[in-house]
Design an enzyme around this catalytic site. Sequence first.
Site, mmCIF file in Angstrom:
data_model
loop_
_atom_site.group_PDB
_atom_site.id
_atom_site.type_symbol
_atom_site.label_atom_id
_atom_site.label_comp_id
_atom_site.label_asym_id
_atom_site.label_seq_id
_atom_site.Cartn_x
_atom_site.Cartn_y
_atom_site.Cartn_z
ATOM 1 N N ASP A 139 1.495 4.955 1.635
ATOM 2 C CA ASP A 139 1.159 5.864 2.725
ATOM 3 C C ASP A 139 1.787 7.219 2.455
ATOM 4 O O ASP A 139 2.909 7.312 1.933
ATOM 5 C CB ASP A 139 1.693 5.322 4.056
ATOM 6 C CG ASP A 139 1.002 4.024 4.438
ATOM 7 O OD1 ASP A 139 -0.168 3.837 4.041
ATOM 8 O OD2 ASP A 139 1.632 3.191 5.114
ATOM 9 N N ASP B 152 0.857 -1.190 0.000
ATOM 10 C CA ASP B 152 0.000 0.000 0.000
ATOM 11 C C ASP B 152 0.890 1.237 0.000
ATOM 12 O O ASP B 152 2.091 1.145 0.216
ATOM 13 C CB ASP B 152 -0.930 0.008 1.226
ATOM 14 C CG ASP B 152 -0.224 -0.451 2.472
ATOM 15 O OD1 ASP B 152 0.962 -0.077 2.649
ATOM 16 O OD2 ASP B 152 -0.821 -1.176 3.284
ATOM 17 N N ASP C 281 9.409 3.450 13.447
ATOM 18 C CA ASP C 281 10.055 2.325 14.127
ATOM 19 C C ASP C 281 11.487 2.045 13.663
ATOM 20 O O ASP C 281 12.433 2.147 14.437
ATOM 21 C CB ASP C 281 9.178 1.057 14.090
ATOM 22 C CG ASP C 281 8.615 0.739 12.705
ATOM 23 O OD1 ASP C 281 8.977 1.432 11.729
ATOM 24 O OD2 ASP C 281 7.810 -0.210 12.604
HETATM 25 P P1 ATP Z 1 4.034 -3.189 5.223
HETATM 26 O O1 ATP Z 1 4.759 -3.603 4.009
HETATM 27 O O2 ATP Z 1 3.756 -4.306 6.158
HETATM 28 O O3 ATP Z 1 2.819 -2.327 4.965
HETATM 29 P P2 ATP Z 1 5.002 -0.815 6.477
HETATM 30 O O4 ATP Z 1 6.379 -0.444 6.947
HETATM 31 O O5 ATP Z 1 4.390 0.030 5.425
HETATM 32 O O6 ATP Z 1 5.098 -2.322 6.020
HETATM 33 P P3 ATP Z 1 2.715 -0.168 8.024
HETATM 34 O O7 ATP Z 1 2.112 -0.923 9.160
HETATM 35 O O8 ATP Z 1 1.938 -0.001 6.775
HETATM 36 O O9 ATP Z 1 4.083 -0.897 7.737
HETATM 37 O O10 ATP Z 1 3.144 1.232 8.607
HETATM 38 C C1 ATP Z 1 3.565 2.316 7.785
HETATM 39 C C2 ATP Z 1 4.701 3.055 8.460
HETATM 40 O O11 ATP Z 1 4.256 3.602 9.710
HETATM 41 C C3 ATP Z 1 5.910 2.199 8.821
HETATM 42 O O12 ATP Z 1 6.783 2.052 7.738
HETATM 43 C C4 ATP Z 1 6.529 2.983 9.956
HETATM 44 O O13 ATP Z 1 7.268 4.070 9.480
HETATM 45 C C5 ATP Z 1 5.294 3.539 10.684
HETATM 46 N N1 ATP Z 1 4.859 2.639 11.758
HETATM 47 C C6 ATP Z 1 3.907 1.668 11.686
HETATM 48 N N2 ATP Z 1 3.759 1.045 12.858
HETATM 49 C C7 ATP Z 1 4.615 1.626 13.711
HETATM 50 C C8 ATP Z 1 4.926 1.446 15.091
HETATM 51 N N3 ATP Z 1 4.323 0.492 15.803
HETATM 52 N N4 ATP Z 1 5.874 2.254 15.655
HETATM 53 C C9 ATP Z 1 6.468 3.220 14.920
HETATM 54 N N5 ATP Z 1 6.232 3.430 13.627
HETATM 55 C C10 ATP Z 1 5.317 2.663 13.021
HETATM 56 MG MG MG Z 2 2.366 -0.181 4.656
#
Ligand code: ATP
Ligand code: MG
Length: 455
Positions: free
Chosen positions: A75, A73, A152
């Site tokens: 963001d 996705d 994170d």
């Molecule tokens: P995925 O491929 O699983 O979507 P993602 O890194 O995009 O991986 P998301 O859960 O979509 O994960 O979260 C988007 C962003 O928000 C992360 O890349 C990170 O920067 C931030 N984020 C999400 N969860 C947390 C958390 N628990 N603590 C700090 N930052 C977070």
């Molecule tokens: Mg994501």
Amino acid sequence: MLKGLFKNLKKGKPSPVNSTQPLVISRAEHGISRTRISGNALKVLYRLHNAGYSAFLVGGCVRDLLLGRNPKDFDIATNALPEEVRKLFRNCRLIGKRFRLAHIVFGKEIIEVATFRTHHKDGQEHLGQTHKGMIIRDNMYGTIEDDAWRRDFTVNALYYNIADFSILDYTGGMQDLQDKVLRMIGHPEQRFHEDPVRILRALRFVGKLGLNIEPETEKYILQLNHLLENVSPSRLFQEVLKFFQEGATLPTFKLMQKYQVVARLFPQTAAMLSQHDTQKLIEEALISTDMRMKEGKTISPAFLLAVFLWHPVSKLMKHYQHTDDLPIHIAYEKALRAVSSQQSEALSIPRRLMITVYDICFLQHRLTCRYGSIPFRLLDHPRFRAGFDLLILRASAGEPIEELHTWWVQFYSGTHEQRVELLKAVQDLPGPKRKRSNRRRKKKPAPKNNTHPPQ
Ligand code: ATP
Ligand code: MG
């Protein structure tokens, strides 16, 4: 591959860690092309930009694009407030209590737009944290730099700027991506205390992206995995769903075992993992799940949950059957209820899914009922395919059900006539029998000597 993507990024370039100036990687120096970004995400970025706001792709999508992977996705982070975002988009809805977010809805695709956030300022931490230091509210707006430092991992804190197509790196994520390192931003001990789910996220990213965990981050994963006890079962369930759907369930599961977190998610299963057949059943299921994802097929979370719970259920069922002398179907039902109620203390699995898990496990009993019209009726059972797949997995994981398995494979693929013959052939096998009324009971010939194992 990475070399090509970070075209001219020189190794050893000073990291901007802790400085207010980000490392800026210009369009010419990285490999992200707009053709690989969702058209809807670009629309949102441009509209924010044209309205005078800053707008960046951020998080997993930037990381995945740099790694040459397709993002799940897209963001967006911006300095526009949620209400300001809403004014720009008719298809916008504001959601979330913990995080106030704007969702811009394009049919099935949702683009998430978040306003830059910051940590609570000194002296105000208590406003958004529990006494154990866990963050419960996180809604203070800040600058892009604040936003970067509260994310994170360094590889998740890269910002793709729609204004000039450059990438901004405040935390050293570009270098870590190049070195294939997963590093917590800030002090891992504090950051895992703030949100223990980061432990599961770390393992998921390492499993999926093949990164190495930076030693200090790794040390605290091992030391603090018990903090997952403080996380709500519904949040843990959301993480388990992501784990199932990531396409790298086997490597991630092995990491979960290595870092001792399986017991936090599946306590009853974890207690049986030292038994070879439990480990084997789960591994076989995860291998085929990852294969299905690679082939673009869907996966069924209920099926995987049934796989994880099968051995606890079957062990308890045998206990009720033999020790408490219960009929097998009652023993099954009692075991299913007991196992699911204990499981729900760790993960809150929605009722709808749990009913399917029940069906898949109970079908393991129904599939042994090879008499009358039962096998024909089972073919029409809405969960037949999942129950049959679990039976196949159990056989390939070494359960002594070879005869039953072969019979069902033949029955499933046979013509009607072949099925009738197959059914006749097993009438005299030992196993669960239909309870017949006295009126219809006929004297049967003595059972032939057969070598089939009892089911
Ligand atoms: P995925 O491929 O699983 O979507 P993602 O890194 O995009 O991986 P998301 O859960 O979509 O994960 O979260 C988007 C962003 O928000 C992360 O890349 C990170 O920067 C931030 N984020 C999400 N969860 C947390 C958390 N628990 N603590 C700090 N930052 C977070
Ligand atoms: Mg994501």
